[in-house]
Motif scaffolding. Structure first.
Motif, PDB file in Angstrom:
ATOM      1  N   ILE A   1      35.733  -5.630 -29.582  1.00 59.68           N
ATOM      2  CA  ILE A   1      34.718  -5.475 -28.714  1.00 59.68           C
ATOM      3  C   ILE A   1      35.131  -6.010 -27.487  1.00 59.68           C
ATOM      4  N   LYS A   2      34.981  -5.181 -26.273  1.00 58.46           N
ATOM      5  CA  LYS A   2      35.721  -5.479 -25.016  1.00 58.46           C
ATOM      6  C   LYS A   2      34.437  -5.699 -24.005  1.00 58.46           C
ATOM      7  N   PRO A   3      34.187  -6.786 -23.462  1.00 62.27           N
ATOM      8  CA  PRO A   3      32.804  -6.722 -22.565  1.00 62.27           C
ATOM      9  C   PRO A   3      33.239  -5.876 -21.075  1.00 62.27           C
ATOM     10  N   LYS A   4      32.318  -5.263 -20.695  1.00 61.92           N
ATOM     11  CA  LYS A   4      32.535  -4.548 -19.460  1.00 61.92           C
ATOM     12  C   LYS A   4      31.664  -5.009 -18.499  1.00 61.92           C
ATOM     13  N   GLU A   5      31.617  -4.351 -17.336  1.00 60.34           N
ATOM     14  CA  GLU A   5      31.009  -5.055 -16.037  1.00 60.34           C
ATOM     15  C   GLU A   5      29.986  -5.587 -16.220  1.00 60.34           C
ATOM     16  N   PRO A   6      28.647  -4.999 -16.989  1.00 65.64           N
ATOM     17  CA  PRO A   6      27.086  -5.360 -16.932  1.00 65.64           C
ATOM     18  C   PRO A   6      27.549  -6.822 -17.764  1.00 65.64           C
ATOM     19  N   PHE A   7      28.236  -7.099 -18.785  1.00 68.81           N
ATOM     20  CA  PHE A   7      28.276  -8.385 -19.159  1.00 68.81           C
ATOM     21  C   PHE A   7      28.962  -9.404 -18.115  1.00 68.81           C
ATOM     22  N   LEU A   8      29.733  -9.058 -17.643  1.00 69.90           N
ATOM     23  CA  LEU A   8      30.402  -9.963 -16.486  1.00 69.90           C
ATOM     24  C   LEU A   8      29.253 -10.465 -15.584  1.00 69.90           C
ATOM     25  N   ASN A   9      28.621  -9.432 -15.226  1.00 67.05           N
ATOM     26  CA  ASN A   9      27.426  -9.575 -14.154  1.00 67.05           C
ATOM     27  C   ASN A   9      26.339 -10.504 -14.659  1.00 67.05           C
TER      28      ASN A   9
ATOM     29  N   LEU B   1      20.642   0.006 -28.603  1.00 63.21           N
ATOM     30  CA  LEU B   1      22.166   0.401 -28.512  1.00 63.21           C
ATOM     31  C   LEU B   1      22.673   1.099 -27.387  1.00 63.21           C
ATOM     32  N   LYS B   2      21.809   1.624 -26.513  1.00 62.07           N
ATOM     33  CA  LYS B   2      22.134   2.256 -25.317  1.00 62.07           C
ATOM     34  C   LYS B   2      23.121   1.212 -24.455  1.00 62.07           C
ATOM     35  N   ALA B   3      22.043  -0.029 -24.315  1.00 62.87           N
ATOM     36  CA  ALA B   3      22.643  -1.176 -23.659  1.00 62.87           C
ATOM     37  C   ALA B   3      24.090  -1.728 -24.148  1.00 62.87           C
ATOM     38  N   PHE B   4      24.068  -1.596 -25.586  1.00 59.05           N
ATOM     39  CA  PHE B   4      25.262  -2.174 -26.133  1.00 59.05           C
ATOM     40  C   PHE B   4      26.639  -1.561 -25.639  1.00 59.05           C
ATOM     41  N   TRP B   5      26.303  -0.087 -25.761  1.00 60.99           N
ATOM     42  CA  TRP B   5      27.506   0.816 -25.265  1.00 60.99           C
ATOM     43  C   TRP B   5      27.654   0.575 -23.639  1.00 60.99           C
ATOM     44  N   GLU B   6      26.795   0.516 -22.904  1.00 59.34           N
ATOM     45  CA  GLU B   6      26.998   0.171 -21.472  1.00 59.34           C
ATOM     46  C   GLU B   6      27.654  -1.054 -21.186  1.00 59.34           C
ATOM     47  N   TRP B   7      27.430  -2.241 -22.034  1.00 61.26           N
ATOM     48  CA  TRP B   7      28.137  -3.466 -21.817  1.00 61.26           C
ATOM     49  C   TRP B   7      29.191  -3.864 -22.418  1.00 61.26           C
ATOM     50  N   PHE B   8      29.675  -2.900 -23.391  1.00 58.03           N
ATOM     51  CA  PHE B   8      31.034  -3.170 -24.093  1.00 58.03           C
ATOM     52  C   PHE B   8      31.567  -1.887 -24.307  1.00 58.03           C
ATOM     53  N   ASP B   9      33.065  -2.131 -24.420  1.00 54.10           N
ATOM     54  CA  ASP B   9      33.858  -0.825 -24.701  1.00 54.10           C
ATOM     55  C   ASP B   9      34.326  -1.188 -26.223  1.00 54.10           C
ATOM     56  N   VAL B  10      34.573  -0.508 -26.936  1.00 51.95           N
ATOM     57  CA  VAL B  10      34.977  -0.597 -28.269  1.00 51.95           C
ATOM     58  C   VAL B  10      36.302   0.008 -28.714  1.00 51.95           C
ATOM     59  N   GLU B  11      37.259  -0.424 -29.214  1.00 54.47           N
ATOM     60  CA  GLU B  11      38.316   0.323 -29.532  1.00 54.47           C
ATOM     61  C   GLU B  11      38.470   0.273 -31.133  1.00 54.47           C
ATOM     62  N   ILE B  12      38.703   1.232 -31.837  1.00 53.38           N
ATOM     63  CA  ILE B  12      38.644   1.489 -33.065  1.00 53.38           C
ATOM     64  C   ILE B  12      40.145   1.650 -33.455  1.00 53.38           C
ATOM     65  N   HIS B  13      40.548   1.080 -34.613  1.00 52.50           N
ATOM     66  CA  HIS B  13      42.146   1.094 -34.943  1.00 52.50           C
ATOM     67  C   HIS B  13      41.896   1.112 -36.367  1.00 52.50           C
ATOM     68  N   SER B  14      42.723   2.172 -36.926  1.00 53.36           N
ATOM     69  CA  SER B  14      42.718   2.486 -38.464  1.00 53.36           C
ATOM     70  C   SER B  14      43.748   1.583 -39.279  1.00 53.36           C
TER      71      SER B  14
END
Length: 117
Positions: free
Chosen positions: A11-19, A86-99
Motif C-alpha cells: 500500500i503506497k500513499p499518493k499525493e492526496p495522502f501527502l496533502n 472506495l473511490k477515495a482509497f484508490w485516489e489516495w493509494f497505489d497498490v502493488e499486488i505480488h503473487s
C-alpha cells in the motif's frame, strides 16, 4: 528459503495522502511523497492465480486499510478526511499486488491481532 502460500499487496500513499498530512493542523513535519513511499504497509493476501483477485480482496478491505494508514499518523479521527470511500482509497493509494512470497527465516511466523479500527 520457503515459498509461502500467500500473495502480498504493498500500500503506497499518493499525493492526496501527502496533502492531507501536510495540512493537518499542528503538523510541523516536512514530508515528501518519496519519504512516505520509502517504507510502506504490506498486506498478506490469499494465494491467487489472477492479479484481479488480489485487487478484489483489497477492495473488500479498503475501508479498514484506509483507517490503518490514517491512524498510523493520527489516531484522532476528527483529523481524518471525511471521504474514505472506495473511490477515495484508490485516489489516495497505489497498490502493488505480488503473487510470490518467500520466507527467508527458518522460524515459525507468529500472528498478532491487528488493532480493531
Amino acid at each position: 528459503m520457503y515459498f509461502v502460500d500467500r500473495s502480498v499487496a504493498v500500500i503506497k500513499p499518493k499525493e492526496p495522502f501527502l496533502n492531507w498530512l501536510n495540512n493537518v493542523p499542528g503538523n510541523d513535519t516536512d514530508l515528501t511523497l518519496d519519504s512516505l513511499r520509502a517504507d510502506c504497509t504490506v498486506i498478506l493476501l490469499p494465494e491467487f492465480t489472477d492479479p484481479e483477485e488480489g485487487v478484489s480482496r483489497i477492495d473488500d478491505m479498503a475501508d479498514q486499510l484506509f483507517k490503518i494508514e490514517l491512524a498510523s499518523w493520527y489516531e484522532d479521527e476528527a483529523l481524518w478526511p471525511t471521504d474514505r470511500s472506495l473511490k477515495a482509497f484508490w485516489e489516495w493509494f497505489d497498490v502493488e499486488i505480488h503473487s510470490t512470497v518467500l520466507d527467508s527465516v527458518d522460524e515459525d511466523i507468529h500472528n498478532y491481532p491487528a488493532a480493531e479500527l
